[in-house]
Design a protein around this motif. Structure first.
Motif, mmCIF file in Angstrom:
data_model
loop_
_atom_site.group_PDB
_atom_site.id
_atom_site.type_symbol
_atom_site.label_atom_id
_atom_site.label_comp_id
_atom_site.label_asym_id
_atom_site.label_seq_id
_atom_site.Cartn_x
_atom_site.Cartn_y
_atom_site.Cartn_z
ATOM 1 N N SER A 147 14.783 89.628 57.233
ATOM 2 C CA SER A 147 14.824 89.965 55.815
ATOM 3 C C SER A 147 13.931 91.169 55.585
ATOM 4 C CB SER A 147 14.332 88.767 54.988
ATOM 5 O OG SER A 147 14.312 89.102 53.629
ATOM 6 N N ASN A 148 14.361 92.025 54.707
ATOM 7 C CA ASN A 148 13.603 93.235 54.368
ATOM 8 C C ASN A 148 13.481 94.191 55.546
ATOM 9 O OD1 ASN A 148 12.802 92.660 51.537
ATOM 10 N ND2 ASN A 148 11.824 90.880 52.483
ATOM 11 N N ASP A 162 18.618 78.862 49.439
ATOM 12 C CA ASP A 162 17.738 79.839 50.086
ATOM 13 C C ASP A 162 16.294 79.590 49.662
ATOM 14 O OD1 ASP A 162 17.627 82.626 51.545
ATOM 15 O OD2 ASP A 162 16.337 82.791 49.777
ATOM 16 N N SER A 169 17.640 89.083 44.816
ATOM 17 C CA SER A 169 17.446 89.615 43.453
ATOM 18 C C SER A 169 18.715 90.307 42.948
ATOM 19 C CB SER A 169 16.245 90.568 43.397
ATOM 20 O OG SER A 169 15.085 89.940 43.901
ATOM 21 N N ARG A 190 22.994 78.345 33.118
ATOM 22 C CA ARG A 190 23.090 79.603 33.872
ATOM 23 C C ARG A 190 23.407 79.338 35.351
ATOM 24 N NH1 ARG A 190 19.166 81.001 29.906
ATOM 25 N NH2 ARG A 190 17.354 80.542 31.205
ATOM 26 N N GLN A 217 18.598 89.944 55.059
ATOM 27 C CA GLN A 217 18.511 89.642 53.622
ATOM 28 C C GLN A 217 17.684 90.722 52.938
ATOM 29 O OE1 GLN A 217 16.236 86.374 50.981
ATOM 30 N NE2 GLN A 217 17.801 85.442 52.275
ATOM 31 N N GLN A 235 27.094 78.904 35.226
ATOM 32 C CA GLN A 235 27.721 80.210 34.957
ATOM 33 C C GLN A 235 27.713 81.097 36.206
ATOM 34 O OE1 GLN A 235 26.003 84.172 33.031
ATOM 35 N NE2 GLN A 235 25.930 82.482 31.575
ATOM 36 N N ASN A 236 26.586 81.115 36.909
ATOM 37 C CA ASN A 236 26.452 82.007 38.069
ATOM 38 C C ASN A 236 27.357 81.600 39.233
ATOM 39 O OD1 ASN A 236 24.535 83.288 36.541
ATOM 40 N ND2 ASN A 236 22.779 82.556 37.709
ATOM 41 N N LEU A 285 22.570 85.716 46.358
ATOM 42 C CA LEU A 285 21.600 84.632 46.158
ATOM 43 C C LEU A 285 20.987 84.651 44.762
ATOM 44 C CD1 LEU A 285 19.708 85.270 49.550
ATOM 45 C CD2 LEU A 285 21.453 83.512 49.136
ATOM 46 N N LYS A 329 19.174 83.308 41.428
ATOM 47 C CA LYS A 329 18.258 82.207 41.098
ATOM 48 C C LYS A 329 18.366 81.897 39.612
ATOM 49 C CE LYS A 329 14.310 80.864 39.045
ATOM 50 N NZ LYS A 329 13.890 81.103 37.643
ATOM 51 N N SER A 330 18.347 80.618 39.271
ATOM 52 C CA SER A 330 18.141 80.216 37.887
ATOM 53 C C SER A 330 17.541 78.820 37.878
ATOM 54 C CB SER A 330 19.447 80.234 37.092
ATOM 55 O OG SER A 330 19.176 79.795 35.766
ATOM 56 N N SER A 331 16.756 78.534 36.861
ATOM 57 C CA SER A 331 16.232 77.182 36.685
ATOM 58 C C SER A 331 16.922 76.505 35.507
ATOM 59 C CB SER A 331 14.729 77.228 36.407
ATOM 60 O OG SER A 331 14.057 77.867 37.457
ATOM 61 N N LEU A 333 20.370 89.800 40.426
ATOM 62 C CA LEU A 333 20.357 89.961 38.960
ATOM 63 C C LEU A 333 19.190 90.849 38.533
ATOM 64 C CD1 LEU A 333 21.025 86.187 38.083
ATOM 65 C CD2 LEU A 333 22.691 88.028 38.435
#
Ligand SMILES: NC(=O)c1ccc[n+]([C@@H]2O[C@H](COP(=O)([O-])OP(=O)(O)OC[C@H]3O[C@@H](n4cnc5c(N)ncnc54)[C@H](OP(=O)(O)O)[C@@H]3O)[C@@H](O)[C@H]2O)c1
Length: 280
Positions: free
Chosen positions: A144-145, A52, A195, A243, A166, A246-247, A235, A237-239, A197
């Motif tokens: 979205s929104n 995304d 968002s 993680r 979304q 894990q996600n 959706l 997000k991690s960099s 998380l």
């Protein structure tokens, strides 16, 4: 509930285009270039098949490059990008879409979204998205929104209804968003939870931690699973490589009715960034 049952919800049908993988990888605020390439590479290695991005994230080039370099056939990766606020209007939206495709280095996207319900111009922009879909540039189109009034307005004046909406979704706004979720469900619009998380803001919530302990998972996995249990696409997000992995490990357990009830008590109408409720 069995792990096999949780395995069953890896994709959802859409009213057009699709199916859509229910776990998507978010890249908001991941800088373009090596950082986003690395993150998307790790995500694809970890099994994500849905990315995304958005014109506004400024990283479409890196995302496209990582996808091409992955060796995974294009048809097997679901890619979303979005029309940014300054590009609304029929002609402007068509041009913005072409620029997105060019940056991504792709011939089509799986989903093109209106990022935000920009006042006055969003109806014209939707007509452009219908054209883009009919010409094969986007296999599905959505928004979205969009809150209830925005969606009602759109459904009253469109040829192709949006396949998805979304929105920000997690236990901390679930109750507040319920009428919108019910409306989307009744209208055949799939919800995508962004968002999920809470941008990290509520990962140490005691109820989330307690549920996490009781299922032997992390708070982040519980929040991702929460969205999946609602029948939404999610959706995270991690960099961070660990993680990211894990996600993605959220299809071998489920939350039971008691867990869901406890999580649903957490509603505080939380909006971690922007709240479209008052957009006319
Ligand atoms: N349409 C819209 O208007 C809109 C708005 C916002 C977001 N989105 C989409 O939704 C995606 C996700 O939302 P988001 O980026 O706002 O936030 P999010 O996914 O709710 O949270 C991301 C934050 O959580 C951290 N995190 C990730 N996994 C974790 C884990 N397992 N344990 C602990 N911390 C963890 C990340 O840090 P690390 O990176 O260091 O792991 C990052 O700080 C976006 O990337 C974007 O694609 C759409």
């Amino acid at each position: 509930m069995t792990a096999e049952a949780a395995e069953g919800d890896r994709t959802l049908p859409l009213s057009h285009g699709g199916p859509i993988p229910t776990l998507g990888f978010g890249v908001f605020r991941v800088p373009d270039g090596e950082e986003v390439r690395q993150a998307v590479r790790w995500a694809i290695e970890a099994g994500y098949r849905h990315i995304d991005t958005a014109s506004a994230y400024g990283n479409e080039e890196g995302v496209g490059r990582a996808i091409r370099e992955s060796g995974v056939p294009r048809e097997e990766i679901f890619i979303t990008t979005k029309l940014w606020n300054q590009d609304h209007g029929f002609d402007a939206a068509l041009r913005a879409f072409d620029r997105s495709l060019e940056r991504l280095g792709l011939e089509w996207v799986d989903l093109y979204l209106i990022h935000w319900p920009v006042e006055d111009l969003r109806g014209e922009s939707w007509k452009a998205l219908e054209r883009i879909h009919e010409e094969g540039g986007a296999r599905a189109i959505g928004v979205s929104n969009y809150m209830l009034p925005h969606l009602e307005g759109l459904l009253g004046d469109c040829r192709i209804p949006p396949a998805v909406n979304q929105i920000e979704l997690h236990p901390f706004n679930f109750g507040t968003r319920r009428p919108l979720l019910d409306f989307c469900s009744a209208s055949g619009i799939v919800i995508e939870a962004y968002s999920p998380l809470t941008k990290g803001q509520r990962l140490d919530d005691p109820v989330v931690s307690e549920v996490a302990r009781s299922v032997g998972r992390t708070p982040a996995q519980v929040l991702i699973r929460f969205a999946l249990e609602q029948g939404a696409v999610v959706l995270p997000k991690s960099s961070n490589r660990d993680r990211i992995v894990q996600n993605a490990q959220v299809f071998d357990f489920r939350l039971n009715d008691d867990h869901l009830r406890r999580l649903e008590t957490l509603d505080e109408g939380l909006a971690t960034a922007w709240d479209p409720t008052d957009v006319p």
